[in-house]
Scaffold this active site. Sequence first.
Site, mmCIF file in Angstrom:
data_model
loop_
_atom_site.group_PDB
_atom_site.id
_atom_site.type_symbol
_atom_site.label_atom_id
_atom_site.label_comp_id
_atom_site.label_asym_id
_atom_site.label_seq_id
_atom_site.Cartn_x
_atom_site.Cartn_y
_atom_site.Cartn_z
ATOM 1 N N SER A 160 0.835 -1.197 0.000
ATOM 2 C CA SER A 160 0.000 0.000 0.000
ATOM 3 C C SER A 160 0.870 1.247 0.000
ATOM 4 O O SER A 160 1.962 1.247 0.587
ATOM 5 C CB SER A 160 -0.905 0.020 1.235
ATOM 6 O OG SER A 160 -1.557 1.275 1.375
ATOM 7 N N LYS B 229 2.493 -2.296 6.321
ATOM 8 C CA LYS B 229 2.754 -2.162 4.890
ATOM 9 C C LYS B 229 4.179 -1.685 4.617
ATOM 10 O O LYS B 229 4.782 -2.082 3.605
ATOM 11 C CB LYS B 229 1.728 -1.227 4.258
ATOM 12 C CG LYS B 229 0.328 -1.829 4.227
ATOM 13 C CD LYS B 229 0.327 -3.196 3.525
ATOM 14 C CE LYS B 229 -1.049 -3.804 3.414
ATOM 15 N NZ LYS B 229 -1.044 -5.101 2.700
ATOM 16 N N TYR C 12 -1.498 -0.353 10.463
ATOM 17 C CA TYR C 12 -1.529 -0.723 9.044
ATOM 18 C C TYR C 12 -0.363 -0.090 8.297
ATOM 19 O O TYR C 12 0.282 -0.757 7.474
ATOM 20 C CB TYR C 12 -2.860 -0.266 8.441
ATOM 21 C CG TYR C 12 -3.117 -0.781 7.046
ATOM 22 C CD1 TYR C 12 -3.511 -2.097 6.836
ATOM 23 C CD2 TYR C 12 -2.987 0.057 5.939
ATOM 24 C CE1 TYR C 12 -3.767 -2.574 5.563
ATOM 25 C CE2 TYR C 12 -3.249 -0.411 4.654
ATOM 26 C CZ TYR C 12 -3.636 -1.721 4.479
ATOM 27 O OH TYR C 12 -3.886 -2.185 3.209
#
Length: 281
Positions: A155, A172, A168
Amino acid sequence: MASTLPDTASPSKPLLGQRAVVSGSSLGIGRGIVIALAQAGADVTINYRSHQSQADEVADVCRGYGVNAHVIAADMADPEAVERLVNEATDAMGGLDIVVSNAAYSDRHLMLESDLSEIRKTIDVSMWGAFHLVRCGAQKLVDAGAGGNIVVISSPMGKVAMPGSMAYNMAKAANDQMARTAAVELASHRIRVNIVHPGWIDTPGERKFFSEEKLQEEALNLPWGRLGRVDEIGRGVVFLCDPASQYITGTTLTIDGGIQLPFAEMYRVEEKRKLDAAAKK
């Protein structure tokens, strides 16, 4: 070095005869990826944790393209389940050529308001799950001795410090470095490892954070004027796994409709043009 293009490959079916496993592929981006791989001729294994009916439906869609499709349940937060997924997928398909790490989990809260259990779940699925899948899949590919492809769906949030998504973002960022390191370590085995950075994609998961009305409203403000589609991410994965792309490894393919460009600055440019035009009247 001679080309490794298989004799059975064709422009319309570049992955004919190859075998792929995609984590988290019953819905969303994973669904788009596994269908694209099937369209390109690959036999596929669909992985799910809690959406069996959707996984079965995806398998039927894939079989419609004349390939074999298998469905295997596994929680990517469980290392033993990940190893079992790779083993069962390899046995079911008679081998393994492509591994796609896609499964992810995220909750959005500010760091000081986050529940540690949510942070752990995000890391366990999005970072450790990816690591265990890449590691187990790579071992299968090395043992087979025929090269192969690993694609990690990461991402832009691995680079952009998006508030409310610390765990998150961390996961990533780790995915990106993991994939690049694996690309170095596996190059001598002719195993290519690449990364995909999707932009804002139209998936069921986005409805966890936004209403339908808000999604469509915000989509109009993106550089391309819409959300991305899962099939567009799928085609990117096919491109990276295509034997014709055999000189591409350790790279990041960004499929985001320009969202990482400084497009907001265009509003300043347009406003200045309007002011200049008004001043000339």
